[in-house]
Scaffold this motif. Structure first.
Motif: not given
Length: 260
Positions: A202-214, A216-230
């Motif tokens: 992910l390029s961005s994280i939008g939640v924290s540990v302990g939070r309940s999510v529904a 289809g709820e957005q939790i972050g944005l895609s990206g190319s962090t870590g061991n990724s080729t794109g």
């Protein structure tokens, strides 16, 4: 030689006197209620006898008839009022029953709508989604290669440009949110059914540990962090939050009604 008629008690009553006596007798009989027809023919035929109309019988009969008619009319009026009152009571009862049924039906409709809304909400919460809307798998599960330290792909990759919204595939609780080594910025959710899902690179994280999510709820944005080729989204389904407990993500999503 002239003669004179004797006077005194031995004097015979004259014809006029006898006629008057008969008339008085007839009148007396009439006043006692004896109809003239019961008298002797001679008396009944006497032209000087009083007429029946003078006895008061006709007037009494007329009064009785009038009173009876009035009583009958009053009874009919009372019966009419009673009938009208009964009809009004029946109409009021019918209207009250119709109102009660309408109110009961309205309450049933409201309850049906409420049940439908609850069912829809449960369905929404229970429904599963693609982690990236409208996306598709670019790298399959268990694909081999040197890109993975284990020698095979432990999840699937979904096509996603950098910054594309990533959503929870189902309702759950955040058990991990942060840097995940080769996974880069990642999120792990414990799902309502006890399974786990992971979202990596992910390029961005939008939640924290302990939070309940529904679901289809957005939790972050895609990206190319870590061991990724794109830019893309690495998605895993697991039986535990730990690496190595993975299972086929496509089969997992399909089992929850998602078309992949």
């Amino acid at each position: 030689m002239a003669f004179t008629r004797a006077t005194g008690k031995h004097r015979a009553p004259s014809r006029l006197s006898r006629h008057g006596a008969r008339a008085v007798g007839v009148a007396a009989l009439a006043t006692t209620g004896v109809i003239g027809a019961t008298a002797s023919p001679a008396l009944a035929a006497d032209s000087d006898a009083p007429a029946v109309s003078t006895t008061g019988l006709t007037q009494a009969v007329t009064l009785d008839t009038t009173l009876a008619a009035q009583i009958e009319a009053q009874a009919e009026a009372q019966q009419h009022q009673a009938d009208m009152a009964a009809k009004a009571a029946a109409r009021a009862k019918a209207e009250a029953e119709a109102k009660r049924k309408a109110e009961a039906r309205a309450a049933e409709v409201r309850e049906e709508k409420a049940r439908a809304a609850r069912a829809a909400e449960r369905a929404r919460l229970d429904a599963f989604h693609l982690p990236v809307a409208g996306s598709y798998v670019t790298t399959g599960y268990r694909s081999g290669g040197s890109l993975w330290s284990s020698g095979s792909h432990s999840g699937v990759d979904f096509r996603a440009a950098s910054g594309t919204p990533v959503v929870a595939v189902g309702a759950g609780t955040v058990v991990e949110a942060g840097w995940g080594g080769a996974y880069g910025n990642n999120i792990v959710l414990r799902m309502a059914d006890g399974t786990y899902t992971q979202y990596g690179h992910l390029s961005s994280i939008g939640v924290s540990v302990g939070r309940s999510v529904a679901s289809g709820e957005q939790i972050g944005l895609s990206g190319s962090t870590g061991n990724s080729t794109g830019p893309h989204l690495h998605f895993e389904a697991r039986t535990s939050p730990e690496y190595g407990s993975d299972m086929d993500p496509v089969a997992y999503l399909r089992a929850h009604g998602v078309r992949v």
